[in-house]
Design a protein around this motif. Structure first.
Motif: not given
Length: 163
Positions: A33-49
């Motif tokens: 989650a931290t790596k996704l947030a740091a890379s601003r991959a919010d859509a990817d983070g939302y889809a994954f989680f």
């Protein structure tokens, strides 16, 4: 204008694989989650989680992270907050942390600000219950060092247009 990453991040891909394991530990999930947030991959983070939360509805941290990334996207913040509230009611600790961070990203609102402060103060009060590496006190310093979330000059939140 390009809005997607051209190359894959192998660290994130590896963490996603590890986070899907049946007994994935909390540190792996938070690191992803931290790596996704740091890379601003919010859509990817939302889809994954969101997919993981649907697969494991008993794991409140996954639901909290789905709500966290959905809130960062700025799409359907009502649904995002409902997920965060449900996760926070189901478990203590990380769900409050991610709800507090998500509420801090949203446009100013006195009620949400009060909840964000309460959540983050609670997490600090129980910080000794977090495993090493999950210390919530480190997150604000890390964000300042990287110039990401929480600094309105760098990341004004979901209401502002993003490149």
């Amino acid at each position: 204008m390009m809005t997607r990453q051209i190359t894959r991040d192998r660290d994130i891909e590896a963490l996603k694989i590890a986070a899907r394991w049946p007994a994935a530990d909390r540190t792996t999930i938070v690191t992803l989650a931290t790596k996704l947030a740091a890379s601003r991959a919010d859509a990817d983070g939302y889809a994954f989680f969101q997919a993981e939360a649907d697969t494991h509805p008993d794991r409140a941290t996954l639901l909290a992270l789905a709500g966290f990334f959905q809130a960062r996207l700025g799409e359907d913040t009502g649904a995002a907050l409902a997920k965060l509230d449900k996760a926070a009611a189901a478990d203590l600790g990380l769900p409050q942390y991610f709800r507090g961070l998500a509420l801090a990203f949203l446009p100013p609102d006195p009620q949400r600000a009060g909840q964000a402060v309460a959540d983050l103060e609670f997490v600090l009060a129980v910080r000794d219950q977090f495993p090493p590496g999950d210390d919530p006190r480190r997150a604000p310093r890390a964000r300042r060092r990287r110039g990401i979330a929480g600094d309105p000059a760098v990341h004004p939140g979901p209401a502002a247009a993003r490149p």
